[in-house]
Enzyme design. Structure first.
Site, mmCIF file in Angstrom:
data_model
loop_
_atom_site.group_PDB
_atom_site.id
_atom_site.type_symbol
_atom_site.label_atom_id
_atom_site.label_comp_id
_atom_site.label_asym_id
_atom_site.label_seq_id
_atom_site.Cartn_x
_atom_site.Cartn_y
_atom_site.Cartn_z
ATOM 1 N N TYR B 177 0.855 -1.191 0.000
ATOM 2 C CA TYR B 177 0.000 0.000 0.000
ATOM 3 C C TYR B 177 0.885 1.233 0.000
ATOM 4 O O TYR B 177 2.076 1.179 0.336
ATOM 5 C CB TYR B 177 -0.956 0.010 1.194
ATOM 6 N N CYS B 178 0.272 2.357 -0.359
ATOM 7 C CA CYS B 178 1.042 3.611 -0.337
ATOM 8 C C CYS B 178 0.137 4.775 0.054
ATOM 9 O O CYS B 178 -0.477 4.742 1.112
ATOM 10 C CB CYS B 178 1.787 3.839 -1.654
ATOM 11 N N ARG B 179 0.062 5.815 -0.803
ATOM 12 C CA ARG B 179 -0.620 7.042 -0.363
ATOM 13 C C ARG B 179 -2.109 7.032 -0.635
ATOM 14 O O ARG B 179 -2.874 7.681 0.088
ATOM 15 C CB ARG B 179 0.008 8.246 -1.063
ATOM 16 N N CYS B 183 -1.687 6.840 -6.158
ATOM 17 C CA CYS B 183 -0.265 6.701 -5.872
ATOM 18 C C CYS B 183 0.223 5.446 -6.570
ATOM 19 O O CYS B 183 -0.417 4.393 -6.471
ATOM 20 C CB CYS B 183 -0.061 6.605 -4.366
#
Lengths: 220, 220
Positions: B177-179, B183
DNA sequence: TATCTATTCAATTATTTTATTGAATAGTTG
DNA sequence: CAACTATTCAATAAAATAATTGAATAGATA
């Protein structure tokens, strides 16, 4: 596809949609359509705009897929394309009401003159409704009431309220609601009721908010 | 005050606020600031804009009270003025992702090339995390991870992932996962992991969404 | 105090948005 | 089919928005 191009496109698509909302007249139209479908002329009358200008703004909303149309003879009925559109408006509206000082002042000034400043939130009304001594007044036009209303609410459109007043018992507490926080029907109702010696407050929110919160589709 | 004037003012105030968001660059800035405060230069780099242009857009956001500043030496750190601002962005983002066909196509095309189309929603991840065989990878920069992350997640910034790969066991399932949905770090991570024979998917949402949904402020 | 760095400001130009006006269109009614 | 109604369209002008450029400012450092 390049990452930057992807991002530019994604944010542009969303900005285009949000731009379609980012206009005072179009916000008022979205807010109004929360009550159900309306013709161009109805929208123009409610918002004090010219027919042509109303139509132009409706085209902008339609191009952004925020509204849909239904033709019926000469009339074209506009409605919100999805309930989520009203929810987005609601979220933005609450953001403004909570954090913009100018907004708070505006609402306060307006309501103080009508004795409607002390408003009930939906949860408070729900609690009060169980106490049996409260009458919930829906002061919107009857067509909107018939399209859905708070269970147990009595419909007295604001323009009929003055003549209906003498039929109302004085030993009850009255809570008036209408379309939403910027709808003035409930403020007018509270002003009139208090003037005539009734105990009355307005509901802060409107019927669409109630419907979304409790999803009790009462069309009975 | 006249009713029409009240309404005009109310909707205008809100339209002014929404206009401040209704621009692709400013949406990207709001989205980015969901990760925590950033300097002007950081924002300019992340969004591929010139410093001057970034500054101008930040002034627009600041004038609308959507962001706040903190001065530290020569640097000025910008952050979202309230969490509700991110929530509003999130609501609008989801509206677009759900109902704009062009948006769906764009995301599909981009992710198909990276084998990251089959994304997990937050609820699914929560269920999977209980099964113990899943590794949650936070592929954002370490500063953002330290500012808050999904409990139990391992931080491997996307630019370190290639070199760290051989330390990762192959018998696990990976969720990167990220932003947020736009993202691309998580997509890049999934592409790399699958290429090297790992089982991997991305989380549809980003850390701010997790935080809002579960409000587990884990800075541990 | 002079220099350097991060950021903002001001001026310019191109583009987009908005309201108004009057003409055009689609559908209904007599 | 002529007249009418509700709505849209097209053209215009005024106002607002946006990107670029280079100069100005505020604070840190030498």
């Amino acid at each position: 596809m390049d990452k930057r191009i992807f991002k530019d496109k994604a944010y542009s698509i969303l900005a285009t949609m949000i731009k379609a909302m980012a206009n005072p007249h179009r916000l008022e139209i979205v807010d109004l359509l929360g009550q159900g479908e309306k013709t161009v002329e109805e929208i123009a009358n409610e918002t004090s705009m010219s027919i042509a200008n109303t139509s132009q703004h409706l085209q902008v909303l339609k191009a952004a897929n925020l509204v849909e149309i239904r033709r019926e003879g000469n009339f074209i009925h506009y409605k919100l394309a999805h309930e989520e559109i009203y929810i987005s408006w609601q979220t933005l509206r609450e953001l403004g009401l909570k954090h913009i000082a100018e907004m708070e002042r505006l609402v306060k000034d307006f309501r103080e003159k009508r004795n409607s400043l002390e408003a009930l939130r939906m949860d408070e009304l729900l609690t009060k409704m169980k106490s049996k001594n409260v009458v919930v007044l829906d002061v919107r036009p009857t067509s909107e009431y018939e399209n859905g209303h708070i269970p147990g609410a009595v419909n007295i459109p604001i323009e009929d309220l003055a003549t209906q007043l003498r039929k109302l018992p004085k030993n009850k507490e009255y809570v008036a609601y209408c379309r939403g926080p910027f709808c003035v029907f409930a403020d007018d109702a509270v002003q009139l009721l208090i003037q005539k010696g009734f105990k009355a407050k307005r509901l802060e929110e409107g019927y669409p908010d109630w419907k979304i919160k409790f999803q009790t589709e009462s069309i009975s």
